[in-house]
Design a protein around this motif. Sequence first.
Motif, PDB file in Angstrom:
ATOM      1  N   LEU A  21     -27.262  18.062 -27.544  1.00 63.45           N
ATOM      2  CA  LEU A  21     -27.642  17.356 -26.181  1.00 63.45           C
ATOM      3  C   LEU A  21     -26.850  17.799 -25.146  1.00 63.45           C
ATOM      4  CD1 LEU A  21     -30.555  15.119 -27.160  1.00 63.45           C
ATOM      5  CD2 LEU A  21     -30.168  17.367 -27.901  1.00 63.45           C
ATOM      6  N   SER A  22     -26.645  17.664 -24.011  1.00 60.31           N
ATOM      7  CA  SER A  22     -25.917  17.858 -22.948  1.00 60.31           C
ATOM      8  C   SER A  22     -26.672  16.593 -21.363  1.00 60.31           C
ATOM      9  CB  SER A  22     -25.627  19.299 -22.990  1.00 60.31           C
ATOM     10  OG  SER A  22     -24.962  19.001 -21.558  1.00 60.31           O
ATOM     11  N   CYS A  23     -25.355  16.158 -20.875  1.00 60.01           N
ATOM     12  CA  CYS A  23     -26.781  15.833 -19.621  1.00 60.01           C
ATOM     13  C   CYS A  23     -24.760  15.438 -18.368  1.00 60.01           C
ATOM     14  CB  CYS A  23     -26.238  14.140 -19.828  1.00 60.01           C
ATOM     15  SG  CYS A  23     -26.111  13.143 -18.787  1.00 60.01           S
ATOM     16  N   SER A  24     -25.321  16.543 -17.322  1.00 57.57           N
ATOM     17  CA  SER A  24     -24.352  16.878 -16.057  1.00 57.57           C
ATOM     18  C   SER A  24     -25.474  15.393 -15.190  1.00 57.57           C
ATOM     19  CB  SER A  24     -24.845  17.883 -15.943  1.00 57.57           C
ATOM     20  OG  SER A  24     -24.352  19.337 -16.274  1.00 57.57           O
ATOM     21  N   PRO A  25     -23.624  14.371 -14.723  1.00 52.92           N
ATOM     22  CA  PRO A  25     -24.871  13.736 -14.410  1.00 52.92           C
ATOM     23  C   PRO A  25     -24.784  13.690 -12.560  1.00 52.92           C
ATOM     24  CG  PRO A  25     -21.711  13.150 -14.413  1.00 52.92           C
ATOM     25  CD  PRO A  25     -22.747  14.240 -15.473  1.00 52.92           C
ATOM     26  N   ILE A  26     -24.793  12.973 -11.739  1.00 51.83           N
ATOM     27  CA  ILE A  26     -24.364  12.786 -10.172  1.00 51.83           C
ATOM     28  C   ILE A  26     -23.118  13.409 -10.152  1.00 51.83           C
ATOM     29  CG2 ILE A  26     -25.521  12.095  -8.477  1.00 51.83           C
ATOM     30  CD1 ILE A  26     -28.040  10.508  -9.640  1.00 51.83           C
ATOM     31  N   SER A  27     -23.271  14.144  -9.069  1.00 53.64           N
ATOM     32  CA  SER A  27     -21.757  14.614  -8.752  1.00 53.64           C
ATOM     33  C   SER A  27     -21.088  12.450  -8.279  1.00 53.64           C
ATOM     34  CB  SER A  27     -21.747  15.733  -7.625  1.00 53.64           C
ATOM     35  OG  SER A  27     -20.856  15.589  -7.036  1.00 53.64           O
ATOM     36  N   GLY A  28     -20.183  13.237  -8.821  1.00 55.92           N
ATOM     37  CA  GLY A  28     -19.295  11.540  -8.368  1.00 55.92           C
ATOM     38  C   GLY A  28     -19.870  10.262  -9.310  1.00 55.92           C
ATOM     39  N   HIS A  29     -20.223  10.461 -10.615  1.00 53.14           N
ATOM     40  CA  HIS A  29     -20.514   9.592 -10.920  1.00 53.14           C
ATOM     41  C   HIS A  29     -19.445   9.930 -12.174  1.00 53.14           C
ATOM     42  CE1 HIS A  29     -25.055   7.687  -9.763  1.00 53.14           C
ATOM     43  NE2 HIS A  29     -24.498   7.825  -8.888  1.00 53.14           N
ATOM     44  N   ARG A  30     -19.373   7.947 -12.991  1.00 49.55           N
ATOM     45  CA  ARG A  30     -18.248   8.332 -13.895  1.00 49.55           C
ATOM     46  C   ARG A  30     -18.806   8.560 -15.287  1.00 49.55           C
ATOM     47  NH1 ARG A  30     -13.260   5.553 -11.294  1.00 49.55           N
ATOM     48  NH2 ARG A  30     -14.626   4.170 -11.023  1.00 49.55           N
ATOM     49  N   SER A  31     -19.857   6.762 -14.704  1.00 47.98           N
ATOM     50  CA  SER A  31     -20.345   6.404 -15.976  1.00 47.98           C
ATOM     51  C   SER A  31     -21.643   7.194 -16.811  1.00 47.98           C
ATOM     52  CB  SER A  31     -20.425   5.122 -15.764  1.00 47.98           C
ATOM     53  OG  SER A  31     -21.684   4.564 -16.528  1.00 47.98           O
ATOM     54  N   VAL A  32     -21.560   7.248 -17.529  1.00 50.98           N
ATOM     55  CA  VAL A  32     -22.925   7.882 -18.439  1.00 50.98           C
ATOM     56  C   VAL A  32     -23.389   7.477 -19.633  1.00 50.98           C
ATOM     57  CG1 VAL A  32     -24.138  10.421 -19.307  1.00 50.98           C
ATOM     58  CG2 VAL A  32     -21.971  10.788 -17.252  1.00 50.98           C
ATOM     59  N   SER A  33     -24.333   7.207 -19.980  1.00 42.77           N
ATOM     60  CA  SER A  33     -25.354   6.135 -20.728  1.00 42.77           C
ATOM     61  C   SER A  33     -26.047   7.344 -21.782  1.00 42.77           C
ATOM     62  CB  SER A  33     -25.609   5.004 -20.397  1.00 42.77           C
ATOM     63  OG  SER A  33     -24.787   4.592 -19.912  1.00 42.77           O
ATOM     64  N   PHE A  45     -30.528   1.602 -26.489  1.00 42.01           N
ATOM     65  CA  PHE A  45     -29.312   1.897 -26.082  1.00 42.01           C
ATOM     66  C   PHE A  45     -28.156   2.711 -27.193  1.00 42.01           C
ATOM     67  CE2 PHE A  45     -25.366   1.783 -23.766  1.00 42.01           C
ATOM     68  CZ  PHE A  45     -24.598   1.570 -24.181  1.00 42.01           C
ATOM     69  N   LEU A  46     -27.704   3.643 -27.035  1.00 40.52           N
ATOM     70  CA  LEU A  46     -27.218   4.642 -28.357  1.00 40.52           C
ATOM     71  C   LEU A  46     -25.838   4.024 -27.210  1.00 40.52           C
ATOM     72  CD1 LEU A  46     -28.872   7.475 -28.353  1.00 40.52           C
ATOM     73  CD2 LEU A  46     -27.843   6.590 -30.187  1.00 40.52           C
ATOM     74  N   PHE A  47     -25.342   4.850 -26.668  1.00 39.96           N
ATOM     75  CA  PHE A  47     -24.131   4.751 -25.777  1.00 39.96           C
ATOM     76  C   PHE A  47     -23.118   5.166 -24.310  1.00 39.96           C
ATOM     77  CE2 PHE A  47     -23.666   8.192 -29.461  1.00 39.96           C
ATOM     78  CZ  PHE A  47     -24.268   8.845 -28.999  1.00 39.96           C
ATOM     79  N   GLU A  48     -22.282   4.183 -24.097  1.00 38.88           N
ATOM     80  CA  GLU A  48     -21.655   4.785 -22.963  1.00 38.88           C
ATOM     81  C   GLU A  48     -20.153   5.184 -22.715  1.00 38.88           C
ATOM     82  OE1 GLU A  48     -20.453   1.068 -19.778  1.00 38.88           O
ATOM     83  OE2 GLU A  48     -20.621   2.151 -18.332  1.00 38.88           O
ATOM     84  N   TYR A  49     -20.326   6.673 -21.623  1.00 43.35           N
ATOM     85  CA  TYR A  49     -19.200   6.475 -21.641  1.00 43.35           C
ATOM     86  C   TYR A  49     -18.842   6.591 -20.428  1.00 43.35           C
ATOM     87  CZ  TYR A  49     -19.091   8.746 -26.324  1.00 43.35           C
ATOM     88  OH  TYR A  49     -18.765   9.387 -27.541  1.00 43.35           O
ATOM     89  N   PHE A  50     -17.436   6.084 -19.526  1.00 43.74           N
ATOM     90  CA  PHE A  50     -16.538   5.863 -18.517  1.00 43.74           C
ATOM     91  C   PHE A  50     -15.416   6.885 -18.980  1.00 43.74           C
ATOM     92  CE2 PHE A  50     -16.356   4.568 -14.453  1.00 43.74           C
ATOM     93  CZ  PHE A  50     -14.806   3.842 -14.626  1.00 43.74           C
ATOM     94  N   SER A  51     -15.123   7.353 -17.863  1.00 45.62           N
ATOM     95  CA  SER A  51     -13.920   8.565 -18.406  1.00 45.62           C
ATOM     96  C   SER A  51     -13.260   8.452 -19.270  1.00 45.62           C
ATOM     97  CB  SER A  51     -12.338   6.937 -17.437  1.00 45.62           C
ATOM     98  OG  SER A  51     -12.758   6.865 -16.036  1.00 45.62           O
ATOM     99  N   GLU A  52     -14.345   9.878 -19.808  1.00 48.04           N
ATOM    100  CA  GLU A  52     -13.882   9.721 -20.858  1.00 48.04           C
ATOM    101  C   GLU A  52     -13.487   9.203 -22.479  1.00 48.04           C
ATOM    102  OE1 GLU A  52     -11.422  13.837 -20.792  1.00 48.04           O
ATOM    103  OE2 GLU A  52     -10.948  12.853 -18.916  1.00 48.04           O
ATOM    104  N   THR A  53     -14.081   8.186 -22.204  1.00 42.98           N
ATOM    105  CA  THR A  53     -14.201   6.690 -23.399  1.00 42.98           C
ATOM    106  C   THR A  53     -15.119   6.529 -23.890  1.00 42.98           C
ATOM    107  OG1 THR A  53     -11.367   6.085 -22.291  1.00 42.98           O
ATOM    108  CG2 THR A  53     -12.561   4.906 -23.964  1.00 42.98           C
ATOM    109  N   GLN A  54     -15.508   6.106 -24.853  1.00 42.70           N
ATOM    110  CA  GLN A  54     -16.783   5.345 -24.969  1.00 42.70           C
ATOM    111  C   GLN A  54     -16.648   3.843 -24.458  1.00 42.70           C
ATOM    112  OE1 GLN A  54     -18.616   3.859 -29.122  1.00 42.70           O
ATOM    113  NE2 GLN A  54     -19.601   6.123 -28.457  1.00 42.70           N
TER     114      GLN A  54
END
Lengths: 115, 114
Positions: A21-33, A45-54
């Motif tokens: 599954l794919s997710c495109s965040p809001i432009s400028g947002h660095r954290s994706v959960s 909650f499954l996981f959170e990524y920030f700057s390419e790191t879980q």
Amino acid sequence: KAGVTQTPRYLIKTRGQQVTLSCSPISGHRSVSWYQQTPGQGLQFLFEYFSETQRNKGNFPGRFSGRQFSNSRSEMNVSTLELGDSALYLCASSSDPGTGYSEQYFGPGTRLTVT
Amino acid sequence: GESVGLHLPTLSVQEGDNSIINCAYSNSASDYFIWYKQESGKGPQFIIDIRSNMDKRQGQRVTVLLNKTVKHLSLQIAATQPGDSAVYFCAENIRSGGSYIPTFGRGTSLIVHP
């Protein structure tokens, strides 16, 4: 500003298959959960990524994995699908200014049905 | 639209009434709390938040109350409108890894009758 987008919106898979599954965040947002929502267990909650790191991970088996790309887009993968994986998978992004929490914006979700 | 949950507690109110939605949380280490609204077919939407060093916070038509002694959170919506009809979730958050790990309540379905 465009909101969080998730693709595909609907997906039907067979038990034992895998799915991405794919997710495109809001432009400028660095954290994706990522979250799983089911009638039985609610929103989890499954996981959170920030700057390419879980950065954090919920209590799900290793069949659930994810990654984040340098443009902050994220994917999650579920391998060896089980019937119980049928759920609405939600992605949320936030700007994360480094203060620990910033408001999360959710996408509309991907509805996965496993048959 | 899609159902976000079956057999959720339901609160039915008349338009113009005040609504109170309650939530019990479990972890005394939780230090940040959020209320979300989820309409059918959509993802959750942030309503209001409160940190553990506060016991009340007000927004536009909404107030969140936090009672850490009994681990209880409530959301008050003033002058409830039909557009407020949705499922409402609370989330308790624990600091971890420079961010937070959320745990969500089961949700309450609010139905507003015109």
